[in-house]
Design a protein around this motif. Structure first.
Motif, PDB file in Angstrom:
ATOM      1  N   VAL A   2       1.102  -0.896   0.459  1.00 16.76           N
ATOM      2  CA  VAL A   2      -0.308  -0.095   0.002  1.00 16.76           C
ATOM      3  C   VAL A   2       0.605   1.103  -0.233  1.00 16.76           C
ATOM      4  N   VAL A   3       0.484   1.689  -0.946  1.00 19.73           N
ATOM      5  CA  VAL A   3       1.787   3.016  -1.092  1.00 19.73           C
ATOM      6  C   VAL A   3       1.000   4.302  -0.385  1.00 19.73           C
ATOM      7  N   SER A   4       1.059   5.020   0.334  1.00 20.38           N
ATOM      8  CA  SER A   4      -0.015   6.393   0.160  1.00 20.38           C
ATOM      9  C   SER A   4       0.767   7.320   0.489  1.00 20.38           C
ATOM     10  N   SER A   5       0.219   8.781   0.294  1.00 19.97           N
ATOM     11  CA  SER A   5       0.718  10.053   0.399  1.00 19.97           C
ATOM     12  C   SER A   5       0.275  11.057   0.936  1.00 19.97           C
ATOM     13  N   LYS A   6       1.380  12.147   1.632  1.00 18.01           N
ATOM     14  CA  LYS A   6       0.271  13.425   2.166  1.00 18.01           C
ATOM     15  C   LYS A   6       0.797  15.012   2.428  1.00 18.01           C
ATOM     16  N   LEU A   7       0.361  15.929   0.921  1.00 17.06           N
ATOM     17  CA  LEU A   7       0.515  16.799   1.378  1.00 17.06           C
ATOM     18  C   LEU A   7      -0.512  17.627   1.446  1.00 17.06           C
ATOM     19  N   PRO A   8      -0.295  18.508   3.107  1.00 16.99           N
ATOM     20  CA  PRO A   8      -0.811  19.005   3.641  1.00 16.99           C
ATOM     21  C   PRO A   8      -0.983  20.534   2.973  1.00 16.99           C
ATOM     22  N   ARG A   9      -2.764  20.766   2.839  1.00 20.00           N
ATOM     23  CA  ARG A   9      -2.745  22.418   2.754  1.00 20.00           C
ATOM     24  C   ARG A   9      -1.557  23.908   2.459  1.00 20.00           C
ATOM     25  N   SER A  25       1.569  23.393   2.708  1.00 14.61           N
ATOM     26  CA  SER A  25       2.249  22.879   2.913  1.00 14.61           C
ATOM     27  C   SER A  25       3.466  22.498   1.926  1.00 14.61           C
ATOM     28  N   ASP A  26       4.313  22.410   2.231  1.00 13.61           N
ATOM     29  CA  ASP A  26       5.115  21.826   1.018  1.00 13.61           C
ATOM     30  C   ASP A  26       6.225  20.288   1.516  1.00 13.61           C
ATOM     31  N   MET A  27       5.631  20.422   2.048  1.00 14.50           N
ATOM     32  CA  MET A  27       6.345  19.131   3.045  1.00 14.50           C
ATOM     33  C   MET A  27       5.590  17.462   2.643  1.00 14.50           C
ATOM     34  N   TYR A  28       6.093  16.797   1.689  1.00 20.72           N
ATOM     35  CA  TYR A  28       4.573  15.505   1.038  1.00 20.72           C
ATOM     36  C   TYR A  28       5.786  14.462   1.747  1.00 20.72           C
ATOM     37  N   THR A  29       4.855  13.431   2.136  1.00 18.34           N
ATOM     38  CA  THR A  29       5.339  12.444   3.109  1.00 18.34           C
ATOM     39  C   THR A  29       4.708  10.960   2.035  1.00 18.34           C
ATOM     40  N   LEU A  30       5.656  10.019   1.620  1.00 11.72           N
ATOM     41  CA  LEU A  30       5.805   9.079   1.239  1.00 11.72           C
ATOM     42  C   LEU A  30       5.535   7.756   1.853  1.00 11.72           C
ATOM     43  N   THR A  31       4.584   6.712   1.985  1.00  9.23           N
ATOM     44  CA  THR A  31       4.172   5.967   2.515  1.00  9.23           C
ATOM     45  C   THR A  31       4.119   4.637   1.757  1.00  9.23           C
ATOM     46  N   ILE A  32       5.459   3.542   2.792  1.00  7.71           N
ATOM     47  CA  ILE A  32       5.321   2.570   1.636  1.00  7.71           C
ATOM     48  C   ILE A  32       4.872   0.666   2.404  1.00  7.71           C
ATOM     49  N   ALA A  33       3.589   0.580   2.310  1.00 10.79           N
ATOM     50  CA  ALA A  33       3.264  -0.363   3.606  1.00 10.79           C
ATOM     51  C   ALA A  33       3.183  -2.259   3.726  1.00 10.79           C
ATOM     52  N   SER A  34       3.280  -2.710   4.233  1.00 12.59           N
ATOM     53  CA  SER A  34       2.102  -4.074   4.015  1.00 12.59           C
ATOM     54  C   SER A  34       0.776  -4.220   2.891  1.00 12.59           C
ATOM     55  N   ALA A  35      -0.079  -4.376   2.047  1.00 10.28           N
ATOM     56  CA  ALA A  35      -1.446  -4.602   1.937  1.00 10.28           C
ATOM     57  C   ALA A  35      -2.069  -5.546   2.966  1.00 10.28           C
ATOM     58  N   ASP A  36      -1.162  -6.297   3.415  1.00  7.74           N
ATOM     59  CA  ASP A  36      -1.895  -6.512   4.714  1.00  7.74           C
ATOM     60  C   ASP A  36      -1.313  -6.985   5.630  1.00  7.74           C
ATOM     61  N   PRO A  37      -1.705  -5.933   6.836  1.00 12.36           N
ATOM     62  CA  PRO A  37      -0.920  -6.186   8.958  1.00 12.36           C
ATOM     63  C   PRO A  37      -0.539  -7.322   8.841  1.00 12.36           C
ATOM     64  N   ASP A  38      -2.195  -8.340   8.954  1.00  7.90           N
ATOM     65  CA  ASP A  38      -1.960  -8.468   9.919  1.00  7.90           C
ATOM     66  C   ASP A  38      -1.014 -10.379   9.237  1.00  7.90           C
ATOM     67  N   SER A  39      -0.830  -9.832   8.049  1.00 14.41           N
ATOM     68  CA  SER A  39       0.054 -11.526   6.980  1.00 14.41           C
ATOM     69  C   SER A  39       1.191 -11.647   8.155  1.00 14.41           C
ATOM     70  N   ILE A  40       1.798 -13.092   8.214  1.00 17.04           N
ATOM     71  CA  ILE A  40       3.264 -12.993   8.530  1.00 17.04           C
ATOM     72  C   ILE A  40       3.604 -12.841   8.060  1.00 17.04           C
ATOM     73  N   SER A  41       4.008 -12.225   6.366  1.00 18.90           N
ATOM     74  CA  SER A  41       4.838 -11.401   5.386  1.00 18.90           C
ATOM     75  C   SER A  41       4.581 -10.405   5.917  1.00 18.90           C
ATOM     76  N   ALA A  42       4.038  -9.770   6.768  1.00 20.39           N
ATOM     77  CA  ALA A  42       3.702  -8.386   6.775  1.00 20.39           C
ATOM     78  C   ALA A  42       5.266  -7.609   6.926  1.00 20.39           C
ATOM     79  N   LYS A  43       5.729  -6.069   6.621  1.00 20.70           N
ATOM     80  CA  LYS A  43       7.161  -6.237   6.841  1.00 20.70           C
ATOM     81  C   LYS A  43       6.557  -4.295   7.880  1.00 20.70           C
TER      82      LYS A  43
END
Length: 199
Positions: free
Chosen positions: A129-136, A138-156
């Motif tokens: 799951v790739v997520s991003s934020k750029l608050p109104r 603000s010039d600060m862009y946040t990019l997050t990469i996470a596991s699509a299934d956080p409960d999975s045994i292979s989640a990182k």
């Protein structure tokens, strides 16, 4: 001879479209975020992650149902007050499906711009799951990469960076793709390295 000229023209058109600089209106917060998000999607899918469109399809389906309900309410062949009960039913269904759609967006999507399947050669059973934020304002862009299934045994563990968009744009609003690609690829590599360490 004509065919060769046609091929040359087609290939030059393709290369021109690839070389066209990506430009955003620096005074428009949405324009900047949209351009960066599109580029992130290109970079991540270019790294072998296949886009998972199930969530988009669910949203499209729910949106279509909501539109159909509204159309039925509008064009039902009886006049008010004869169609009163039918209209009440349509309103209840409209509110219900709209509520479900908003719940899906709020709980599942949040700030997500991309869902993926795991790469074909990967042993992981979960995509990203790739997520991003750029608050109104603000010039600060946040990019997050996470596991699509956080409960999975292979989640990182998720990885993220927060940087100023001024690092990636010229004064004319042209995206300096090399710099941005380097940062995003670095984050993807950090996530995959985390995955390897955890095995």
């Amino acid at each position: 001879m004509t065919d060769k000229k046609g091929d040359t023209t087609a290939s030059s058109t393709t290369s021109n479209s690839k070389n066209t600089p990506k430009k955003a209106n620096l005074l428009d917060h949405h324009s900047i975020k949209h351009l960066l998000d599109e580029s992130v999607t290109e970079i991540v899918t270019g790294k072998g992650f296949i886009e998972d469109v199930r969530m988009s399809n669910i949203r499209l389906l729910m949106g279509s149902v909501i539109i159909i309900i509204a159309l039925f309410a509008q064009f039902y062949n009886k006049k008010f007050p004869e169609n009163r009960n039918f209209l009440i039913g349509c309103i209840v269904l409209y509110i219900l499906f709209n509520g479900i759609l908003q719940l899906i967006i709020h709980t599942k999507e949040k700030n997500a711009i991309l869902f993926t399947h795991p790469p074909a050669e990967s042993f992981s059973s979960t995509g990203l799951v790739v997520s991003s934020k750029l608050p109104r304002f603000s010039d600060m862009y946040t990019l997050t990469i996470a596991s699509a299934d956080p409960d999975s045994i292979s989640a990182k563990p998720q990885v993220e960076f927060t940087k100023s968009v001024t690092q990636w744009f010229t004064k004319d609003g042209v995206l300096v793709e090399g710099l941005f690609w380097k940062d995003v690829e670095g984050l993807v590599n950090e996530y995959t390295r985390e995955s390897k360490k955890s095995k």
